[in-house]
Design a protein around this motif. Sequence first.
Motif, short mmCIF file in Angstrom:
data_model
loop_
_atom_site.label_atom_id
_atom_site.label_comp_id
_atom_site.label_asym_id
_atom_site.label_seq_id
_atom_site.Cartn_x
_atom_site.Cartn_y
_atom_site.Cartn_z
N PRO A 17 0.83 -1.21 0.00
CA PRO A 17 0.00 0.00 0.00
C PRO A 17 0.86 1.26 0.00
CG PRO A 17 -0.74 -1.59 1.65
CD PRO A 17 0.58 -2.07 1.15
N LEU A 18 0.54 2.19 -0.86
CA LEU A 18 1.29 3.44 -0.90
C LEU A 18 0.92 4.30 0.30
CD1 LEU A 18 0.99 4.42 -4.67
CD2 LEU A 18 2.92 3.34 -3.52
N ALA A 19 1.92 5.02 0.80
CA ALA A 19 1.65 5.94 1.90
C ALA A 19 0.68 7.01 1.43
CB ALA A 19 2.95 6.58 2.36
N ASN A 111 -0.29 10.44 9.52
CA ASN A 111 0.05 9.02 9.51
C ASN A 111 -0.93 8.17 8.72
OD1 ASN A 111 2.39 9.31 11.12
ND2 ASN A 111 1.14 9.36 12.98
N GLY A 112 -1.84 8.81 7.97
CA GLY A 112 -2.76 8.06 7.12
C GLY A 112 -4.04 7.61 7.79
N GLN A 113 -4.34 8.13 8.97
CA GLN A 113 -5.57 7.73 9.66
C GLN A 113 -6.76 8.53 9.13
OE1 GLN A 113 -6.26 5.36 12.39
NE2 GLN A 113 -8.21 5.89 11.44
N ASP A 114 -7.86 7.84 8.86
CA ASP A 114 -9.10 8.49 8.46
C ASP A 114 -10.01 8.66 9.66
OD1 ASP A 114 -8.30 8.50 5.77
OD2 ASP A 114 -9.14 6.50 5.43
N TYR A 115 -10.61 9.83 9.78
CA TYR A 115 -11.50 10.13 10.90
C TYR A 115 -12.92 10.34 10.40
CZ TYR A 115 -7.37 10.82 13.81
OH TYR A 115 -6.21 10.62 14.50
N LEU A 116 -13.86 9.77 11.11
CA LEU A 116 -15.28 9.92 10.79
C LEU A 116 -15.90 10.91 11.76
CD1 LEU A 116 -17.85 8.98 9.27
CD2 LEU A 116 -18.06 7.17 10.97
N PHE A 117 -16.68 11.84 11.21
CA PHE A 117 -17.36 12.84 12.03
C PHE A 117 -18.86 12.79 11.75
CE2 PHE A 117 -13.07 14.31 11.77
CZ PHE A 117 -12.80 14.93 12.99
N GLU A 203 -12.15 9.26 -2.62
CA GLU A 203 -11.41 10.36 -1.98
C GLU A 203 -10.05 9.89 -1.47
OE1 GLU A 203 -11.87 13.56 -1.67
OE2 GLU A 203 -13.82 13.67 -2.68
N ARG A 204 -9.96 8.66 -1.04
CA ARG A 204 -8.66 8.11 -0.61
C ARG A 204 -7.67 8.05 -1.77
NH1 ARG A 204 -11.10 3.13 3.04
NH2 ARG A 204 -11.00 4.19 5.07
N ARG A 209 -3.61 13.16 -1.96
CA ARG A 209 -3.56 12.45 -0.68
C ARG A 209 -2.58 11.28 -0.69
NH1 ARG A 209 -9.48 13.40 -0.37
NH2 ARG A 209 -9.68 15.15 1.07
N GLN A 210 -2.22 10.81 -1.89
CA GLN A 210 -1.31 9.67 -1.98
C GLN A 210 0.14 10.15 -1.93
OE1 GLN A 210 -2.56 6.12 -4.27
NE2 GLN A 210 -3.84 7.56 -5.40
N THR A 211 0.60 10.36 -0.70
CA THR A 211 1.92 10.95 -0.50
C THR A 211 3.06 10.04 -0.95
OG1 THR A 211 1.87 10.15 1.79
CG2 THR A 211 1.13 12.41 1.40
N GLY A 212 2.80 8.75 -1.10
CA GLY A 212 3.84 7.83 -1.53
C GLY A 212 4.00 7.74 -3.04
N LEU A 213 3.16 8.45 -3.79
CA LEU A 213 3.18 8.33 -5.25
C LEU A 213 4.46 8.83 -5.89
CD1 LEU A 213 -0.38 9.24 -6.62
CD2 LEU A 213 0.87 7.10 -6.94
N ILE A 214 5.02 9.91 -5.37
CA ILE A 214 6.20 10.51 -6.01
C ILE A 214 7.35 9.51 -6.06
CG2 ILE A 214 7.96 12.30 -5.83
CD1 ILE A 214 5.84 14.17 -4.72
N GLY A 215 7.67 8.92 -4.92
CA GLY A 215 8.74 7.94 -4.89
C GLY A 215 8.44 6.72 -5.72
#
Length: 225
Positions: A17-19, A111-117, A203-204, A209-215
């Motif tokens: 999984p990508l960061a 850190n990649g945590q999703d929060y529900l409100f 949305e994910r 939001r996919q911070t690991g894509l560049i590398g």
Amino acid sequence: MPKSAHSPALSSEPAGPLARRGLMFILSSPSGGGKTTISRMLLEQDPDVCISVSVTTRAPRPGEVDGTHYHFVSQAEFDRMVENEELLEWARVFDHCYGTPKAQVKAGLKNGQDYLFDIDWQGTQQLYQKLERDVVRVFLLPPSIEELRRRLTGRGTDSAEIIAGRMERARSEISHWDGYDYVVVNDDMQTCYKKVTEILEAERMRRARQTGLIGFVRELMQPEG
């Protein structure tokens, strides 16, 4: 030909999984619109979603644990947190105050945590003003006002007077539908849940939001040989 030290071979192993950066997934609806049920289904079936632990000035109820269900604080401490801008959003409900701790959520998002409100449009506005790029706003509508009344009456827990008050508030809440990114008509709970999960998954996958894509992409572009 030997591999260059500056041109590592592409791994034959499948990528993990990508960061990615987490998000704040807001569900709003009038009472009877289904947000509580949909929220419970998400929390039960999606391990990557959690509800942030709110701060409150009310006393713990039997069985509630400080730090697990709520962070229980004094009114003076809550006022200090508001003054120091330590809350992303807060509201007074009857005689007590509730709020969302900023540091806790911002660390989790990184850190990649999703929060529900599960909040109303006012709380939604506060969150959006503070962390616009991390917020996804979903509003659930009933299929008709008659169906909404039927759902509220069918609970069998409220008097006619209370139901009338809920219906009046529902019309007010519905008027803010255009302040949301997505609007879903909840005419069937399972269908509504499926649509909500599709929104969450899309949305994910947003590029930002996919911070690991560049590398990852840089590695894909490395020349072979």
